[in-house]
Design a protein around this motif. Structure first.
Motif, short mmCIF file in Angstrom:
data_model
loop_
_atom_site.label_atom_id
_atom_site.label_comp_id
_atom_site.label_asym_id
_atom_site.label_seq_id
_atom_site.Cartn_x
_atom_site.Cartn_y
_atom_site.Cartn_z
N PHE A 67 1.03 -1.02 -0.07
CA PHE A 67 -0.03 -0.16 0.04
C PHE A 67 0.90 1.31 -0.11
O PHE A 67 0.62 2.25 -0.68
CB PHE A 67 -0.99 0.00 1.17
CG PHE A 67 -1.48 1.38 1.65
CD1 PHE A 67 -2.62 1.79 1.23
CD2 PHE A 67 -0.86 1.90 2.69
CE1 PHE A 67 -3.13 3.05 1.31
CE2 PHE A 67 -1.50 3.20 2.81
CZ PHE A 67 -2.54 3.85 2.09
N LYS A 68 1.88 1.46 0.75
CA LYS A 68 2.67 2.51 1.17
C LYS A 68 3.52 2.91 -0.44
O LYS A 68 3.89 3.75 -0.66
CB LYS A 68 3.68 2.45 2.22
CG LYS A 68 2.80 2.34 3.56
CD LYS A 68 3.84 2.47 4.67
CE LYS A 68 3.24 2.91 6.01
NZ LYS A 68 4.13 3.28 6.86
N GLU A 69 3.71 1.74 -0.79
CA GLU A 69 4.75 1.76 -2.30
C GLU A 69 3.84 2.42 -3.24
O GLU A 69 4.08 3.25 -4.09
CB GLU A 69 5.24 0.52 -2.60
CG GLU A 69 6.45 -0.03 -1.70
CD GLU A 69 6.58 -1.61 -2.13
OE1 GLU A 69 6.02 -2.01 -3.01
OE2 GLU A 69 7.35 -2.14 -1.27
N GLU A 70 2.51 1.88 -3.23
CA GLU A 70 1.85 2.52 -4.33
C GLU A 70 1.26 3.96 -4.10
O GLU A 70 1.04 4.66 -5.16
CB GLU A 70 0.53 1.67 -4.45
CG GLU A 70 0.41 0.27 -5.12
CD GLU A 70 1.17 0.31 -6.43
OE1 GLU A 70 0.78 0.99 -7.35
OE2 GLU A 70 2.26 -0.49 -6.59
N VAL A 71 1.15 4.24 -2.92
CA VAL A 71 0.71 5.42 -2.66
C VAL A 71 1.84 6.61 -2.81
O VAL A 71 1.74 7.53 -3.31
CB VAL A 71 0.26 5.93 -0.99
CG1 VAL A 71 0.30 7.07 -0.50
CG2 VAL A 71 -0.82 5.13 -0.60
N ALA A 72 2.95 6.13 -2.57
CA ALA A 72 4.31 6.92 -2.58
C ALA A 72 4.59 7.33 -4.15
O ALA A 72 5.10 8.19 -4.51
CB ALA A 72 5.69 6.31 -2.33
N LYS A 73 4.07 6.44 -5.25
CA LYS A 73 3.84 6.89 -6.60
C LYS A 73 3.24 7.82 -7.09
O LYS A 73 3.41 8.49 -7.92
CB LYS A 73 3.69 5.31 -7.32
CG LYS A 73 4.62 4.19 -7.14
CD LYS A 73 4.18 2.92 -7.84
CE LYS A 73 4.84 1.69 -7.65
NZ LYS A 73 4.39 0.59 -8.26
N LEU A 74 2.30 8.08 -6.25
CA LEU A 74 1.37 9.58 -6.47
C LEU A 74 2.14 10.68 -5.98
O LEU A 74 1.50 11.99 -6.51
CB LEU A 74 -0.06 9.39 -5.74
CG LEU A 74 -0.78 8.22 -5.78
CD1 LEU A 74 -1.81 8.16 -4.60
CD2 LEU A 74 -1.11 7.84 -6.96
N TYR A 75 3.19 10.79 -5.58
CA TYR A 75 4.01 12.02 -5.28
C TYR A 75 5.53 11.94 -5.84
O TYR A 75 5.86 10.99 -6.52
CB TYR A 75 3.99 12.06 -3.83
CG TYR A 75 2.81 11.96 -2.97
CD1 TYR A 75 2.08 13.24 -2.91
CD2 TYR A 75 2.01 10.73 -2.78
CE1 TYR A 75 0.97 13.04 -2.32
CE2 TYR A 75 1.06 10.66 -2.10
CZ TYR A 75 0.38 11.89 -1.87
OH TYR A 75 -1.16 11.87 -1.27
N LYS A 268 -2.79 0.20 -7.89
CA LYS A 268 -2.06 -0.40 -8.75
C LYS A 268 -2.60 -0.26 -10.40
O LYS A 268 -1.75 -0.52 -11.11
CB LYS A 268 -1.75 -1.90 -8.47
CG LYS A 268 -0.72 -2.17 -7.50
CD LYS A 268 -0.52 -3.91 -7.26
CE LYS A 268 0.35 -4.05 -6.06
NZ LYS A 268 0.65 -5.43 -5.71
N HIS A 269 -3.87 -0.45 -10.33
CA HIS A 269 -4.57 -0.15 -11.70
C HIS A 269 -5.29 1.23 -11.83
O HIS A 269 -6.35 1.53 -12.51
CB HIS A 269 -5.74 -1.24 -11.67
CG HIS A 269 -5.24 -2.55 -11.64
ND1 HIS A 269 -4.98 -3.27 -10.70
CD2 HIS A 269 -5.07 -3.55 -12.67
CE1 HIS A 269 -4.45 -4.66 -10.84
NE2 HIS A 269 -4.61 -4.51 -12.19
N ARG A 270 -4.68 2.03 -11.26
CA ARG A 270 -5.13 3.57 -11.01
C ARG A 270 -5.01 4.26 -12.54
O ARG A 270 -6.25 4.95 -12.79
CB ARG A 270 -4.31 4.36 -10.11
CG ARG A 270 -3.06 4.60 -10.59
CD ARG A 270 -2.21 5.56 -9.62
NE ARG A 270 -0.69 5.35 -9.75
CZ ARG A 270 0.25 4.47 -9.22
NH1 ARG A 270 -0.46 3.32 -8.70
NH2 ARG A 270 1.37 4.69 -9.63
N LYS A 271 -4.33 3.90 -13.56
CA LYS A 271 -4.37 4.38 -14.64
C LYS A 271 -5.53 3.99 -15.48
O LYS A 271 -6.34 4.73 -16.09
CB LYS A 271 -3.11 3.94 -15.64
CG LYS A 271 -1.71 4.65 -14.92
CD LYS A 271 -0.67 4.18 -15.91
CE LYS A 271 0.53 4.75 -15.61
NZ LYS A 271 1.89 4.39 -16.30
#
Length: 372
Positions: A67-75, A268-271
């Motif tokens: 979860f933290k890895e995916e959130v970090a990708k937003l910044y 993970k599938h946000r795109k």
């Protein structure tokens, strides 16, 4: 401690389940669990096996590493250690305010905005100054006015970007001006960022990526269309994150094993989700623009591809009374503007299912004809 009733939530709690055409909400058409599982159709069976095998313990207290890895990708500047999972963005905002605001502090809050951002500091004993937005400026506030409001002891400036209810957006240039003002007195900036603008070419960085004392909160509820998973997050510098950890222990343990798993899967599938939602926002906003052009009793400063808008009503009736009659007679739900201390306006949540929006606007127009 005393606190005002939460105007918007109180309204929705009373009326939301009585509606036929809900055009009051501020999420982008919520996804079903079936749609979420279909984000990767080839892996659907494997995903169900993983879900069914999940042990229903407390899970990861701060949110799983995935979860933290995916959130970090937003910044752009954020590491996983700076991220804490919360109970929605509401929980993230509360955690930041609970951890930092004390009696006698001075807080500046954007206004109108999400009521948490000014009434929770007041309930903690802070003096809150309202930084008003202006309809003539596309619902943006003035940086010059902020310079007049800020004090040497201002502890925090609270914003909601994009704004609820208006859909106005502070872009990078505006935010840099805000940071310059806040930094002169070392004020924190708490930015509720649940309404990510889905507009190409619009540069809207997270406040945590612009300012060391910036605090960004977010969740799956609005832009990502999964409010049913009550997961949000707060992102800050490491010192603040450590402070938030201490206070977080008093407000929640974990978000839930399923919640964390589904949230991580969605991110993970946000795109795919953002593509879906860009189409909904673009299509529905065009419908609203065409409707406003034909509706003489309504005007609107159009939002920037954000899932909330704030219509102005030309009716000789108190706004809440109007909205109650509209619901009872036509089955259409709006949020009356007085719930944001803005009588004469209403929040129109235009990013619902397109057919609901079309029918809701048709019924609203029928209702407005009674005043002609």
């Amino acid at each position: 401690m005393d606190i005002n009733a939460f105007g918007v939530e109180e309204w929705l709690n009373i009326w939301e389940k009585d509606t036929i055409y809900d055009i009051a909400g501020s999420s982008i058409a919520s996804m079903t669990l079936d749609e979420i599982l279909d984000l990767n159709p080839a892996g659907r069976e494997e995903l169900m096996e993983i879900l069914l095998a999940k042990k229903m313990d407390y899970g990861w207290i701060e949110g799983s590493p995935e979860f933290k890895e995916e959130v970090a990708k937003l910044y752009t500047t954020v590491r996983p250690s700076q991220i804490l999972q919360t109970n929605g963005a509401t929980g993230a905002n509360f955690l930041a305010l609970y951890s930092l605001i004390e009696p006698g502090d001075h807080v500046i809050s954007l206004y109108p905005t999400y009521q948490q951002l000014y009434d929770i500091p007041r309930s903690f004993g802070a003096e809150v100054t309202l930084w008003r937005t202006h309809e003539k400026d596309n619902w943006l506030p003035s940086l010059d006015e902020l310079r007049q409001l800020i004090r040497s002891n201002t502890k925090m400036i609270c914003i909601n970007n994009a704004n609820n209810p208006t859909g106005a957006v502070m872009d990078k240039v505006f935010l840099e001006g805000l940071v310059a003002i806040a930094s002169k007195v070392s004020a924190y900036i708490l930015s509720d960022e649940v309404y990510k603008p889905l507009e190409n070419g619009l540069d809207v960085p997270a406040i945590v990526d612009l300012y060391d004392r910036g605090i960004s909160t977010n969740s799956l509820s609005k832009t990502y269309s999964v409010p049913g998973v009550r997961v949000g997050w707060v992102v800050s510098n490491d010192d603040l994150a450590n402070r938030f950890r201490k206070y977080r222990d008093y407000t929640m343990i974990c978000a839930g094993v399923f919640d964390d798993f589904i949230t991580t899967y969605v991110l993970k599938h946000r795109k795919t989700i953002l593509k879906r939602n860009q189409e909904i926002v673009s299509r529905n906003l065009e419908i609203v623009k065409n409707w406003v052009a034909k509706e003489a009793r309504v005007s609107l400063i159009f939002p920037r591809h954000v899932s909330t808008s704030f219509i102005k009503l030309d009716v000789p009736e108190e706004t809440e009374t109007f909205c109650i009659r509209l619901l009872k007679e036509k089955g259409v739900l709006l949020v009356p503007g007085n719930r944001f201390d803005m009588p004469g306006y209403a929040r129109l949540g235009y990013c619902c299912q397109t057919e609901v929006l079309e029918k809701g606007l048709e019924k609203l127009s029928e209702f407005l004809r009674a005043y002609d």
